[in-house]
Design a protein around this motif. Structure first.
Motif, PDB file in Angstrom:
ATOM      1  N   PHE A  11     -14.094   0.418 -15.347  1.00  0.00           N
ATOM      2  CA  PHE A  11     -14.361   1.364 -14.429  1.00  0.00           C
ATOM      3  C   PHE A  11     -12.997   1.651 -13.481  1.00  0.00           C
ATOM      4  O   PHE A  11     -12.449   0.633 -13.086  1.00  0.00           O
ATOM      5  CB  PHE A  11     -15.301   0.718 -13.479  1.00  0.00           C
ATOM      6  N   CYS A  12     -12.466   2.949 -13.751  1.00  0.00           N
ATOM      7  CA  CYS A  12     -11.246   3.058 -13.044  1.00  0.00           C
ATOM      8  C   CYS A  12     -11.421   3.154 -11.555  1.00  0.00           C
ATOM      9  O   CYS A  12     -12.405   3.574 -11.074  1.00  0.00           O
ATOM     10  CB  CYS A  12     -10.991   4.543 -13.554  1.00  0.00           C
ATOM     11  N   SER A  13     -10.564   2.547 -10.718  1.00  0.00           N
ATOM     12  CA  SER A  13     -10.639   2.692  -9.363  1.00  0.00           C
ATOM     13  C   SER A  13      -9.473   2.952  -8.564  1.00  0.00           C
ATOM     14  O   SER A  13      -8.312   2.760  -9.379  1.00  0.00           O
ATOM     15  CB  SER A  13     -11.086   1.343  -8.660  1.00  0.00           C
ATOM     16  N   GLY A  14      -9.410   3.449  -7.423  1.00  0.00           N
ATOM     17  CA  GLY A  14      -8.307   3.722  -6.693  1.00  0.00           C
ATOM     18  C   GLY A  14      -7.618   2.269  -6.059  1.00  0.00           C
ATOM     19  O   GLY A  14      -8.238   1.343  -6.387  1.00  0.00           O
ATOM     20  N   VAL A  15      -6.577   2.300  -5.405  1.00  0.00           N
ATOM     21  CA  VAL A  15      -6.108   1.234  -4.867  1.00  0.00           C
ATOM     22  C   VAL A  15      -5.718   1.262  -3.398  1.00  0.00           C
ATOM     23  O   VAL A  15      -5.115   2.476  -2.984  1.00  0.00           O
ATOM     24  CB  VAL A  15      -4.840   0.674  -5.613  1.00  0.00           C
ATOM     25  N   THR A  16      -6.154   0.358  -2.565  1.00  0.00           N
ATOM     26  CA  THR A  16      -6.066   0.808  -1.142  1.00  0.00           C
ATOM     27  C   THR A  16      -5.054  -0.646  -0.574  1.00  0.00           C
ATOM     28  O   THR A  16      -5.266  -1.440  -1.193  1.00  0.00           O
ATOM     29  CB  THR A  16      -7.306   0.754  -0.322  1.00  0.00           C
ATOM     30  N   VAL A  17      -4.505  -0.431   0.601  1.00  0.00           N
ATOM     31  CA  VAL A  17      -4.057  -1.320   1.415  1.00  0.00           C
ATOM     32  C   VAL A  17      -4.474  -1.209   2.691  1.00  0.00           C
ATOM     33  O   VAL A  17      -4.546  -0.329   3.150  1.00  0.00           O
ATOM     34  CB  VAL A  17      -2.476  -1.349   1.571  1.00  0.00           C
ATOM     35  N   ILE A  18      -5.300  -2.395   3.134  1.00  0.00           N
ATOM     36  CA  ILE A  18      -5.823  -2.257   4.391  1.00  0.00           C
ATOM     37  C   ILE A  18      -5.159  -3.073   5.474  1.00  0.00           C
ATOM     38  O   ILE A  18      -4.515  -4.198   5.191  1.00  0.00           O
ATOM     39  CB  ILE A  18      -7.241  -3.123   4.523  1.00  0.00           C
ATOM     40  N   THR A  19      -4.983  -2.246   6.500  1.00  0.00           N
ATOM     41  CA  THR A  19      -3.930  -2.935   7.700  1.00  0.00           C
ATOM     42  C   THR A  19      -4.460  -2.937   9.030  1.00  0.00           C
ATOM     43  O   THR A  19      -5.452  -2.318   9.233  1.00  0.00           O
ATOM     44  CB  THR A  19      -2.641  -1.900   7.616  1.00  0.00           C
ATOM     45  N   ALA A  20      -3.880  -3.728   9.882  1.00  0.00           N
ATOM     46  CA  ALA A  20      -4.260  -3.864  11.202  1.00  0.00           C
ATOM     47  C   ALA A  20      -2.899  -4.446  12.068  1.00  0.00           C
ATOM     48  O   ALA A  20      -2.012  -4.696  11.468  1.00  0.00           O
ATOM     49  CB  ALA A  20      -5.455  -4.721  11.330  1.00  0.00           C
ATOM     50  N   VAL A  21      -3.145  -4.495  13.298  1.00  0.00           N
ATOM     51  CA  VAL A  21      -2.085  -5.079  14.180  1.00  0.00           C
ATOM     52  C   VAL A  21      -2.773  -6.069  14.832  1.00  0.00           C
ATOM     53  O   VAL A  21      -3.860  -5.970  15.503  1.00  0.00           O
ATOM     54  CB  VAL A  21      -1.557  -4.109  15.040  1.00  0.00           C
ATOM     55  N   LEU A  22      -2.239  -7.424  14.618  1.00  0.00           N
ATOM     56  CA  LEU A  22      -2.597  -8.540  15.296  1.00  0.00           C
ATOM     57  C   LEU A  22      -1.778  -9.351  15.940  1.00  0.00           C
ATOM     58  O   LEU A  22      -0.640  -9.589  15.284  1.00  0.00           O
ATOM     59  CB  LEU A  22      -3.500  -9.610  14.413  1.00  0.00           C
TER      60      LEU A  22
END
Length: 179
Positions: free
Chosen positions: A23-34
């Protein structure tokens, strides 16, 4: 035309990974500021969840220390990576490094990092979390989003970036040539 599918029983992680890798999927980077520091991690398990209300879902590993930091932030940003971001995906998948070293980013309306050159971003707030075995299933409310339709997404397929044909021929698969 008949399709020859080999039946396999999902008895181990390697078999599951190999079969689901089709199953082909996209790639994400999940970001925040802490605590005024940017944090983030690569996440391949991401999808749209609901249009009304607008929601997305993703599944970080229970062992992810970066997810624990992102989770503490009030809001976070899902960055959908472009096909030029293979190195960025690899960098954010590692632990114990300064993932933002040399990475251009700007704060979103809600303060989370939007990485330079992404295909799209989605600013979110956690709505709910569910048990997902060795992962956590996160449902998130969408607060803001935008896309750059001139960029192509980074895709992950059969354990590698990009599309490959049955022999691993990425070029013929991207051109849509028959197998």
């Amino acid at each position: 035309m008949s399709i020859d599918l080999q039946t396999e029983t999902a008895t181990d992680a390697d078999t599951l990974r190999r079969v689901l890798g089709h199953f082909c999927s996209g790639v994400t980077v999940i970001t925040a500021v802490l605590d005024r520091e940017p944090v983030g991690f690569t996440c391949q398990s991401f999808a749209s969840l609901s249009l009304d209300p607008p929601m997305v879902t993703f599944a970080p590993s229970r062992s992810s220390t970066s997810w624990l930091k992102v989770r503490q932030a009030e809001t976070f940003c899902v960055n959908i990576l472009s096909d030029a971001h293979e190195g960025l995906s690899n960098a954010f998948a590692r632990s114990g490094t300064d993932k933002f070293a040399g990475v251009p980013w700007r704060p979103s309306r809600y303060g989370a990092p939007i990485l330079g050159g992404v295909v799209a971003f989605i600013d979110c707030r956690i709505w709910a979390e569910y048990d997902g075995g060795d992962h956590i299933i996160v449902a998130a409310s969408v607060l803001d989003l935008a896309a750059d339709s001139t960029r192509r997404p980074l895709v992950f397929y059969r354990g590698r970036y990009g599309l490959q044909g049955p022999e691993g021929d990425a070029e013929s698969a991207q051109r849509g040539e028959p197998r």
